[in-house]
Design a protein around this motif. Structure first.
Motif, PDB file in Angstrom:
ATOM      1  N   CYS A 108       0.563  -1.078  -0.293  1.00 35.07           N
ATOM      2  CA  CYS A 108       0.424   0.130   0.384  1.00 35.07           C
ATOM      3  C   CYS A 108       0.816   1.375  -0.231  1.00 35.07           C
ATOM      4  CB  CYS A 108      -0.532  -0.043   1.257  1.00 35.07           C
ATOM      5  SG  CYS A 108      -2.536  -1.334   0.965  1.00 35.07           S
ATOM      6  N   ASP A 110       1.754   2.762  -2.447  1.00 36.05           N
ATOM      7  CA  ASP A 110       1.369   2.559  -3.981  1.00 36.05           C
ATOM      8  C   ASP A 110       1.392   4.431  -3.358  1.00 36.05           C
ATOM      9  OD1 ASP A 110       0.718   0.702  -3.792  1.00 36.05           O
ATOM     10  OD2 ASP A 110       1.137   0.388  -6.079  1.00 36.05           O
ATOM     11  N   PHE A 111       0.534   4.791  -2.709  1.00 41.09           N
ATOM     12  CA  PHE A 111       0.155   6.807  -2.559  1.00 41.09           C
ATOM     13  C   PHE A 111       0.142   7.104  -1.402  1.00 41.09           C
ATOM     14  CE2 PHE A 111      -3.652   3.730  -1.669  1.00 41.09           C
ATOM     15  CZ  PHE A 111      -4.446   4.864  -0.735  1.00 41.09           C
ATOM     16  N   GLN A 151      -4.101   0.896  -3.861  1.00 36.82           N
ATOM     17  CA  GLN A 151      -4.143   1.242  -4.943  1.00 36.82           C
ATOM     18  C   GLN A 151      -4.813   1.073  -6.290  1.00 36.82           C
ATOM     19  OE1 GLN A 151      -1.689   4.474  -5.629  1.00 36.82           O
ATOM     20  NE2 GLN A 151      -3.244   4.689  -7.087  1.00 36.82           N
ATOM     21  N   ASP A 155      -7.713   4.082  -7.698  1.00 39.07           N
ATOM     22  CA  ASP A 155      -8.009   3.886  -8.889  1.00 39.07           C
ATOM     23  C   ASP A 155      -9.341   3.992  -9.653  1.00 39.07           C
ATOM     24  OD1 ASP A 155      -5.756   4.293  -9.303  1.00 39.07           O
ATOM     25  OD2 ASP A 155      -4.980   2.617  -9.749  1.00 39.07           O
TER      26      ASP A 155
END
Length: 447
Positions: A108, A110-111, A151, A155
Protein backbone atom coordinates in the motif's frame (compact mmCIF):
# COMPACT_ATOMS: atom_id res chain seq x y z
CA UNK A 1 -20.54 -25.32 -11.41
CA UNK A 2 -17.66 -23.00 -12.19
CA UNK A 3 -16.88 -21.67 -15.65
CA UNK A 4 -13.87 -19.57 -16.59
CA UNK A 5 -13.66 -17.13 -19.47
CA UNK A 6 -10.29 -15.77 -20.54
CA UNK A 7 -10.10 -12.42 -22.27
CA UNK A 8 -7.30 -9.86 -22.39
CA UNK A 9 -5.33 -12.02 -19.98
CA UNK A 10 -8.00 -11.92 -17.26
CA UNK A 11 -9.59 -14.92 -15.60
CA UNK A 12 -13.22 -14.08 -14.91
CA UNK A 13 -15.16 -16.25 -12.51
CA UNK A 14 -18.69 -16.97 -13.73
CA UNK A 15 -20.57 -18.43 -10.82
CA UNK A 16 -23.52 -20.77 -11.00
CA UNK A 17 -24.84 -21.67 -7.57
CA UNK A 18 -25.34 -25.42 -7.08
CA UNK A 19 -28.84 -26.24 -5.91
CA UNK A 20 -27.53 -28.14 -2.89
CA UNK A 21 -26.13 -24.99 -1.30
CA UNK A 22 -29.20 -22.81 -1.78
CA UNK A 23 -29.98 -21.38 1.65
CA UNK A 24 -33.37 -22.47 2.91
CA UNK A 25 -34.44 -23.55 -0.57
CA UNK A 26 -37.67 -25.00 0.81
CA UNK A 27 -38.62 -21.83 2.65
CA UNK A 28 -41.52 -19.70 1.43
CA UNK A 29 -39.31 -16.68 0.76
CA UNK A 30 -37.60 -18.49 -2.12
CA UNK A 31 -33.93 -18.79 -3.04
CA UNK A 32 -31.43 -18.01 -5.76
CA UNK A 33 -30.97 -20.96 -8.07
CA UNK A 34 -28.18 -19.45 -10.12
CA UNK A 35 -26.23 -16.26 -10.53
CA UNK A 36 -23.20 -14.96 -12.37
CA UNK A 37 -20.54 -12.53 -11.41
CA UNK A 38 -16.97 -11.31 -11.76
CA UNK A 39 -14.83 -11.81 -8.67
CA UNK A 40 -11.26 -11.19 -9.75
CA UNK A 41 -11.07 -8.05 -11.87
CA UNK A 42 -12.36 -4.49 -11.77
CA UNK A 43 -12.90 -4.78 -15.52
CA UNK A 44 -16.00 -6.61 -16.73
CA UNK A 45 -15.12 -8.34 -20.03
CA UNK A 46 -16.72 -6.93 -23.16
CA UNK A 47 -18.43 -10.24 -23.94
CA UNK A 48 -20.55 -9.87 -20.78
CA UNK A 49 -23.37 -7.33 -20.30
CA UNK A 50 -22.03 -4.03 -18.97
CA UNK A 51 -24.17 -4.30 -15.83
CA UNK A 52 -23.05 -7.83 -14.93
CA UNK A 53 -22.59 -8.21 -11.17
CA UNK A 54 -18.92 -7.45 -10.54
CA UNK A 55 -17.99 -7.78 -6.89
CA UNK A 56 -14.62 -6.09 -7.43
CA UNK A 57 -16.11 -2.99 -9.06
CA UNK A 58 -19.87 -2.66 -9.27
CA UNK A 59 -21.52 -1.26 -12.39
CA UNK A 60 -22.61 2.33 -11.85
CA UNK A 61 -24.12 5.32 -13.62
CA UNK A 62 -22.10 6.21 -16.73
CA UNK A 63 -22.60 8.30 -19.85
CA UNK A 64 -22.64 5.37 -22.28
CA UNK A 65 -25.61 3.65 -20.67
CA UNK A 66 -27.45 6.46 -18.88
CA UNK A 67 -31.03 7.02 -20.04
CA UNK A 68 -33.29 9.96 -19.32
CA UNK A 69 -36.59 9.18 -17.58
CA UNK A 70 -39.04 7.78 -20.13
CA UNK A 71 -42.04 9.06 -18.15
CA UNK A 72 -41.27 12.73 -18.76
CA UNK A 73 -38.52 13.37 -21.33
CA UNK A 74 -38.79 17.15 -20.79
CA UNK A 75 -38.31 16.97 -17.02
CA UNK A 76 -35.38 18.70 -15.31
CA UNK A 77 -33.10 17.13 -12.71
CA UNK A 78 -33.19 19.32 -9.59
CA UNK A 79 -31.81 17.32 -6.62
CA UNK A 80 -29.91 14.15 -5.75
CA UNK A 81 -28.90 11.90 -2.86
CA UNK A 82 -26.32 9.22 -3.70
CA UNK A 83 -25.13 6.37 -1.47
CA UNK A 84 -22.26 4.09 -2.39
CA UNK A 85 -19.87 1.57 -0.89
CA UNK A 86 -16.13 2.19 -0.75
CA UNK A 87 -13.92 0.49 -3.35
CA UNK A 88 -11.37 -2.35 -3.17
CA UNK A 89 -9.37 -2.89 0.00
CA UNK A 90 -7.27 -5.44 1.83
CA UNK A 91 -9.07 -8.11 3.89
CA UNK A 92 -10.95 -6.70 6.86
CA UNK A 93 -10.68 -10.00 8.77
CA UNK A 94 -7.48 -11.80 9.72
CA UNK A 95 -6.78 -15.50 10.11
CA UNK A 96 -5.08 -16.50 13.38
CA UNK A 97 -1.91 -17.22 11.37
CA UNK A 98 -2.41 -14.63 8.63
CA UNK A 99 1.26 -14.46 7.64
CA UNK A 100 1.42 -18.12 6.72
CA UNK A 101 -1.61 -17.83 4.46
CA UNK A 102 -0.35 -14.85 2.43
CA UNK A 103 2.33 -15.88 -0.05
CA UNK A 104 2.47 -12.41 -1.63
CA UNK A 105 3.05 -9.27 0.50
CA UNK A 106 0.36 -6.59 0.44
CA UNK A 107 1.70 -3.29 -0.89
CA UNK A 108 0.00 0.00 0.00
CA UNK A 109 2.98 2.29 -0.56
CA UNK A 110 1.71 3.29 -4.02
CA UNK A 111 0.08 6.45 -2.65
CA UNK A 112 0.67 8.66 0.39
CA UNK A 113 -1.60 8.19 3.41
CA UNK A 114 -2.06 11.79 4.54
CA UNK A 115 -3.19 12.46 8.11
CA UNK A 116 -2.67 15.85 9.69
CA UNK A 117 -4.38 18.75 11.45
CA UNK A 118 -5.12 21.95 9.59
CA UNK A 119 -2.43 24.60 9.81
CA UNK A 120 0.27 22.07 10.65
CA UNK A 121 2.85 20.12 8.67
CA UNK A 122 1.28 17.91 5.99
CA UNK A 123 2.39 14.56 7.34
CA UNK A 124 1.53 11.14 5.95
CA UNK A 125 1.83 7.74 7.54
CA UNK A 126 3.35 4.53 6.20
CA UNK A 127 2.53 1.03 7.42
CA UNK A 128 5.29 -1.53 7.90
CA UNK A 129 5.28 -5.12 9.10
CA UNK A 130 8.73 -5.50 10.71
CA UNK A 131 10.26 -8.96 10.08
CA UNK A 132 11.49 -9.02 13.70
CA UNK A 133 8.06 -8.39 15.26
CA UNK A 134 7.09 -11.17 17.75
CA UNK A 135 3.46 -11.08 16.56
CA UNK A 136 4.20 -10.98 12.83
CA UNK A 137 2.38 -14.26 12.32
CA UNK A 138 -0.91 -12.40 12.87
CA UNK A 139 -0.50 -10.07 9.85
CA UNK A 140 0.82 -10.32 6.33
CA UNK A 141 4.18 -9.05 5.10
CA UNK A 142 4.15 -5.73 3.32
CA UNK A 143 2.91 -2.15 3.79
CA UNK A 144 -0.84 -2.53 4.26
CA UNK A 145 -3.08 -2.55 7.28
CA UNK A 146 -6.26 -4.64 7.41
CA UNK A 147 -9.22 -3.06 5.62
CA UNK A 148 -7.04 -0.48 3.87
CA UNK A 149 -7.93 0.83 0.42
CA UNK A 150 -5.46 -0.44 -2.19
CA UNK A 151 -4.10 1.61 -5.07
CA UNK A 152 -6.38 -0.34 -7.40
CA UNK A 153 -9.35 0.53 -5.20
CA UNK A 154 -8.41 4.19 -5.23
CA UNK A 155 -8.07 4.05 -9.02
CA UNK A 156 -11.57 2.56 -9.24
CA UNK A 157 -12.89 5.42 -7.08
CA UNK A 158 -11.33 8.00 -9.39
CA UNK A 159 -12.89 6.34 -12.44
CA UNK A 160 -16.20 6.17 -10.59
CA UNK A 161 -16.01 9.92 -10.07
CA UNK A 162 -15.17 10.48 -13.74
CA UNK A 163 -18.20 8.45 -14.83
CA UNK A 164 -20.48 10.23 -12.37
CA UNK A 165 -19.32 13.66 -13.54
CA UNK A 166 -19.65 12.72 -17.21
CA UNK A 167 -23.38 12.16 -16.63
CA UNK A 168 -24.42 14.80 -14.12
CA UNK A 169 -22.14 17.58 -15.32
CA UNK A 170 -21.39 16.61 -18.91
CA UNK A 171 -24.66 15.11 -20.12
CA UNK A 172 -27.21 16.81 -17.86
CA UNK A 173 -25.40 20.03 -16.89
CA UNK A 174 -26.88 19.55 -13.40
CA UNK A 175 -23.55 20.24 -11.70
CA UNK A 176 -21.12 22.82 -13.09
CA UNK A 177 -18.20 22.81 -10.67
CA UNK A 178 -17.00 20.70 -7.76
CA UNK A 179 -17.59 22.95 -4.78
CA UNK A 180 -18.71 22.59 -1.17
CA UNK A 181 -21.73 24.84 -1.68
CA UNK A 182 -23.42 22.47 -4.16
CA UNK A 183 -22.03 19.16 -2.91
CA UNK A 184 -22.27 17.73 0.61
CA UNK A 185 -20.28 14.58 1.42
CA UNK A 186 -20.69 12.35 4.46
CA UNK A 187 -18.73 9.20 5.15
CA UNK A 188 -18.28 6.72 7.96
CA UNK A 189 -15.36 7.20 10.33
CA UNK A 190 -13.29 4.58 8.49
CA UNK A 191 -10.25 5.96 6.66
CA UNK A 192 -11.11 4.01 3.52
CA UNK A 193 -14.35 5.95 3.10
CA UNK A 194 -12.48 9.27 3.38
CA UNK A 195 -10.02 8.14 0.74
CA UNK A 196 -12.71 6.90 -1.62
CA UNK A 197 -14.51 10.24 -1.25
CA UNK A 198 -11.24 11.89 -2.24
CA UNK A 199 -10.92 9.59 -5.23
CA UNK A 200 -14.46 10.41 -6.35
CA UNK A 201 -13.81 14.15 -6.09
CA UNK A 202 -10.55 13.85 -8.03
CA UNK A 203 -12.37 11.93 -10.74
CA UNK A 204 -14.98 14.68 -10.92
CA UNK A 205 -12.30 17.37 -11.14
CA UNK A 206 -8.56 16.50 -11.27
CA UNK A 207 -7.75 19.92 -9.81
CA UNK A 208 -9.30 18.72 -6.52
CA UNK A 209 -6.16 16.62 -5.97
CA UNK A 210 -4.40 19.77 -4.74
CA UNK A 211 -7.35 21.31 -2.87
CA UNK A 212 -9.24 20.68 0.35
CA UNK A 213 -12.88 19.64 0.69
CA UNK A 214 -14.97 19.07 3.84
CA UNK A 215 -16.26 15.58 4.59
CA UNK A 216 -18.78 15.18 7.41
CA UNK A 217 -18.85 12.27 9.86
CA UNK A 218 -20.87 11.39 12.95
CA UNK A 219 -19.24 10.27 16.21
CA UNK A 220 -18.23 6.63 15.80
CA UNK A 221 -20.44 5.41 18.67
CA UNK A 222 -23.63 6.68 17.00
CA UNK A 223 -22.64 6.69 13.31
CA UNK A 224 -25.68 5.66 11.28
CA UNK A 225 -23.83 4.89 8.05
CA UNK A 226 -22.23 1.47 8.83
CA UNK A 227 -24.38 1.56 11.16
CA UNK A 228 -22.56 1.55 14.51
CA UNK A 229 -25.12 2.64 17.11
CA UNK A 230 -26.12 0.10 19.75
CA UNK A 231 -29.44 -1.72 19.29
CA UNK A 232 -29.74 -4.75 21.61
CA UNK A 233 -33.32 -5.49 20.59
CA UNK A 234 -32.29 -5.72 16.94
CA UNK A 235 -29.47 -8.08 17.94
CA UNK A 236 -32.01 -10.29 19.71
CA UNK A 237 -34.24 -10.40 16.63
CA UNK A 238 -31.34 -11.44 14.43
CA UNK A 239 -30.16 -14.06 16.92
CA UNK A 240 -33.66 -15.54 16.88
CA UNK A 241 -33.97 -15.95 13.13
CA UNK A 242 -30.44 -17.30 12.89
CA UNK A 243 -31.39 -20.05 15.33
CA UNK A 244 -34.10 -21.68 13.23
CA UNK A 245 -33.79 -24.38 10.51
CA UNK A 246 -34.13 -21.77 7.73
CA UNK A 247 -30.65 -20.70 8.81
CA UNK A 248 -29.06 -23.63 10.59
CA UNK A 249 -29.88 -26.10 7.79
CA UNK A 250 -27.49 -24.42 5.37
CA UNK A 251 -24.66 -24.62 7.91
CA UNK A 252 -25.31 -28.33 8.41
CA UNK A 253 -25.63 -29.02 4.68
CA UNK A 254 -22.28 -27.34 4.04
CA UNK A 255 -20.49 -28.74 7.08
CA UNK A 256 -17.90 -30.54 4.95
CA UNK A 257 -17.01 -27.32 3.16
CA UNK A 258 -16.79 -25.37 6.40
CA UNK A 259 -14.66 -28.05 8.08
CA UNK A 260 -12.25 -28.03 5.13
CA UNK A 261 -11.99 -24.24 5.10
CA UNK A 262 -11.46 -24.07 8.87
CA UNK A 263 -8.84 -26.81 8.79
CA UNK A 264 -7.00 -25.12 5.92
CA UNK A 265 -7.08 -21.61 7.42
CA UNK A 266 -6.67 -22.47 11.11
CA UNK A 267 -10.08 -21.14 12.15
CA UNK A 268 -11.60 -24.33 13.61
CA UNK A 269 -13.71 -23.57 16.65
CA UNK A 270 -13.76 -19.81 16.12
CA UNK A 271 -17.40 -18.69 16.19
CA UNK A 272 -16.80 -15.63 14.03
CA UNK A 273 -15.75 -17.96 11.22
CA UNK A 274 -18.17 -20.85 11.79
CA UNK A 275 -21.46 -19.06 12.52
CA UNK A 276 -21.67 -17.70 8.94
CA UNK A 277 -19.53 -17.24 5.83
CA UNK A 278 -18.96 -13.48 6.10
CA UNK A 279 -15.29 -13.76 7.08
CA UNK A 280 -14.42 -16.32 4.42
CA UNK A 281 -16.26 -14.26 1.79
CA UNK A 282 -14.29 -11.17 2.80
CA UNK A 283 -10.88 -12.80 2.88
CA UNK A 284 -11.39 -14.63 -0.42
CA UNK A 285 -12.83 -11.71 -2.42
CA UNK A 286 -10.23 -9.27 -1.09
CA UNK A 287 -7.55 -11.56 -2.48
CA UNK A 288 -9.15 -12.39 -5.81
CA UNK A 289 -10.15 -8.77 -6.50
CA UNK A 290 -6.62 -7.53 -5.81
CA UNK A 291 -4.80 -10.23 -7.77
CA UNK A 292 -3.68 -12.29 -4.78
CA UNK A 293 -3.97 -16.09 -4.65
CA UNK A 294 -6.49 -17.86 -2.47
CA UNK A 295 -5.03 -19.03 0.88
CA UNK A 296 -2.58 -21.93 1.02
CA UNK A 297 -1.13 -23.15 4.32
CA UNK A 298 2.30 -24.53 5.12
CA UNK A 299 1.20 -28.11 4.48
CA UNK A 300 0.37 -27.24 0.87
CA UNK A 301 -3.40 -27.37 1.38
CA UNK A 302 -5.11 -24.62 -0.61
CA UNK A 303 -8.56 -23.13 -0.95
CA UNK A 304 -9.66 -23.87 -4.52
CA UNK A 305 -11.62 -21.73 -6.96
CA UNK A 306 -14.50 -24.18 -6.52
CA UNK A 307 -14.38 -23.68 -2.74
CA UNK A 308 -14.40 -19.92 -3.22
CA UNK A 309 -17.32 -20.09 -5.67
CA UNK A 310 -19.39 -21.96 -3.09
CA UNK A 311 -18.52 -19.38 -0.45
CA UNK A 312 -19.53 -16.53 -2.78
CA UNK A 313 -22.87 -18.23 -3.41
CA UNK A 314 -23.52 -18.87 0.25
CA UNK A 315 -22.51 -15.30 1.10
CA UNK A 316 -25.13 -13.92 -1.27
CA UNK A 317 -27.78 -16.15 0.21
CA UNK A 318 -26.86 -15.31 3.80
CA UNK A 319 -26.96 -11.57 3.13
CA UNK A 320 -30.35 -11.86 1.47
CA UNK A 321 -31.70 -13.91 4.37
CA UNK A 322 -30.38 -11.68 7.17
CA UNK A 323 -31.41 -8.31 5.77
CA UNK A 324 -34.28 -9.15 3.46
CA UNK A 325 -35.91 -12.57 3.50
CA UNK A 326 -35.97 -13.89 7.08
CA UNK A 327 -39.06 -13.56 9.25
CA UNK A 328 -38.58 -10.22 11.08
CA UNK A 329 -35.69 -9.23 8.77
CA UNK A 330 -37.55 -6.03 7.94
CA UNK A 331 -37.89 -5.11 11.61
CA UNK A 332 -34.21 -5.85 12.19
CA UNK A 333 -33.18 -3.72 9.23
CA UNK A 334 -35.51 -0.88 10.22
CA UNK A 335 -34.04 -0.78 13.72
CA UNK A 336 -30.43 -0.87 12.57
CA UNK A 337 -30.91 1.60 9.70
CA UNK A 338 -33.81 3.71 10.89
CA UNK A 339 -31.50 6.55 11.88
CA UNK A 340 -30.06 6.78 8.37
CA UNK A 341 -33.62 6.82 6.97
CA UNK A 342 -34.39 9.71 9.32
CA UNK A 343 -31.50 11.55 7.68
CA UNK A 344 -32.71 10.76 4.16
CA UNK A 345 -36.24 11.83 5.09
CA UNK A 346 -34.89 15.09 6.52
CA UNK A 347 -32.99 15.77 3.28
CA UNK A 348 -35.96 15.27 0.98
CA UNK A 349 -38.35 17.17 3.24
CA UNK A 350 -35.87 20.03 3.36
CA UNK A 351 -35.78 20.04 -0.43
CA UNK A 352 -39.58 19.91 -0.65
CA UNK A 353 -39.84 22.89 1.70
CA UNK A 354 -37.37 24.91 -0.37
CA UNK A 355 -34.74 24.97 2.35
CA UNK A 356 -32.14 22.64 0.86
CA UNK A 357 -28.92 24.44 -0.06
CA UNK A 358 -27.16 21.50 -1.72
CA UNK A 359 -27.76 20.02 -5.15
CA UNK A 360 -26.07 16.74 -4.26
CA UNK A 361 -25.71 14.85 -0.98
CA UNK A 362 -23.20 12.03 -1.34
CA UNK A 363 -22.68 9.29 1.24
CA UNK A 364 -19.79 6.81 1.23
CA UNK A 365 -20.39 3.72 3.36
CA UNK A 366 -19.99 -0.01 3.54
CA UNK A 367 -21.63 -3.27 2.47
CA UNK A 368 -23.85 -3.10 5.58
CA UNK A 369 -24.97 0.35 4.45
CA UNK A 370 -25.92 -0.78 0.97
CA UNK A 371 -27.69 -4.04 1.86
CA UNK A 372 -29.93 -2.23 4.36
CA UNK A 373 -30.70 0.61 1.98
CA UNK A 374 -31.54 -1.79 -0.85
CA UNK A 375 -33.78 -3.87 1.41
CA UNK A 376 -35.74 -0.99 2.90
CA UNK A 377 -36.22 0.61 -0.54
CA UNK A 378 -37.89 -2.65 -1.57
CA UNK A 379 -35.28 -3.92 -4.03
CA UNK A 380 -35.40 -7.33 -2.36
CA UNK A 381 -39.04 -7.67 -3.36
CA UNK A 382 -38.05 -7.53 -7.01
CA UNK A 383 -35.27 -10.13 -6.78
CA UNK A 384 -33.18 -11.66 -3.97
CA UNK A 385 -30.42 -9.31 -2.89
CA UNK A 386 -26.76 -10.08 -3.43
CA UNK A 387 -23.75 -9.05 -1.37
CA UNK A 388 -23.18 -5.36 -2.22
CA UNK A 389 -20.13 -5.13 -4.44
CA UNK A 390 -17.20 -2.76 -4.09
CA UNK A 391 -18.40 0.63 -5.31
CA UNK A 392 -22.05 -0.47 -5.17
CA UNK A 393 -24.18 2.60 -5.89
CA UNK A 394 -27.76 3.75 -5.28
CA UNK A 395 -28.68 7.08 -6.88
CA UNK A 396 -31.87 8.88 -5.84
CA UNK A 397 -32.77 11.57 -8.37
CA UNK A 398 -35.51 14.21 -8.06
CA UNK A 399 -36.95 15.53 -11.32
CA UNK A 400 -39.25 18.48 -11.89
CA UNK A 401 -41.86 18.39 -14.67
CA UNK A 402 -43.27 21.40 -16.49
CA UNK A 403 -46.12 21.96 -14.02
CA UNK A 404 -43.64 22.11 -11.12
CA UNK A 405 -44.42 18.70 -9.64
CA UNK A 406 -41.50 16.58 -8.42
CA UNK A 407 -40.85 12.91 -9.07
CA UNK A 408 -38.19 10.55 -7.76
CA UNK A 409 -36.23 7.97 -9.72
CA UNK A 410 -33.95 5.42 -8.04
CA UNK A 411 -31.02 3.89 -9.95
CA UNK A 412 -29.27 0.81 -8.52
CA UNK A 413 -25.82 0.08 -9.90
CA UNK A 414 -26.51 1.96 -13.11
CA UNK A 415 -29.97 0.52 -13.80
CA UNK A 416 -33.28 2.22 -12.89
CA UNK A 417 -35.32 0.30 -10.32
CA UNK A 418 -38.58 -0.75 -11.95
CA UNK A 419 -40.76 -0.07 -8.90
CA UNK A 420 -39.10 3.29 -8.22
CA UNK A 421 -38.71 4.60 -11.75
CA UNK A 422 -41.09 7.56 -11.34
CA UNK A 423 -42.56 8.14 -7.88
CA UNK A 424 -44.15 11.40 -6.71
CA UNK A 425 -41.85 13.09 -4.19
CA UNK A 426 -44.50 13.03 -1.46
CA UNK A 427 -45.01 9.31 -1.96
CA UNK A 428 -41.29 8.66 -1.84
CA UNK A 429 -40.95 10.59 1.41
CA UNK A 430 -43.84 8.48 2.70
CA UNK A 431 -41.92 5.33 1.72
CA UNK A 432 -38.88 6.53 3.67
CA UNK A 433 -40.99 7.40 6.70
CA UNK A 434 -42.72 4.02 6.66
CA UNK A 435 -39.36 2.34 7.33
CA UNK A 436 -38.57 4.40 10.44
CA UNK A 437 -39.66 2.99 13.82
CA UNK A 438 -41.75 5.48 15.80
CA UNK A 439 -39.07 5.87 18.48
CA UNK A 440 -35.86 4.28 17.21
CA UNK A 441 -33.96 4.74 20.48
CA UNK A 442 -36.72 3.24 22.61
CA UNK A 443 -37.32 0.45 20.08
CA UNK A 444 -33.63 -0.43 20.21
CA UNK A 445 -32.94 -0.02 23.91
CA UNK A 446 -36.28 -0.48 25.68
CA UNK A 447 -37.44 -3.59 27.48
Amino acid sequence: MLHKLRRLGLTVVILQIPAQIALGAAQSYGSISSAAGVYNSSVTPENLPWNTYNYCNAPHVNAKHYQLPVNAPNATLVYMNVVLRHHKRTPDNLYPDENELNAIPWNCSDFLQFSYGGGTTAIYHETISPPWHPFLSQIWNGTCDQGQVTQEGLDDAVRHGEDFWAVYAGELDFLQTVNEHDIFIRTSTETRTFQVAGGLLTGMDPAMATKTFPVTTQPSAIDSIPPDYSCPNADNIRDAYQSVPAWTNHLEENADLQNWLCETTGTTGLTAWTSWYDHFFDTFTSRTCNGHPLPCNSTGACVSEQDAAKVFAIGDLEYNYIWNAAVNATTYTQLTFGVFFIELTHNFKLFRAGGETYKLRLFVGHDGTMIRLASLLGLGKIAPLRWPAMGSEIVIEVWQVTDGEHFVRVIHEGTPVSTLAWVPLNAFIGLLESQIPEDVFQACMGS
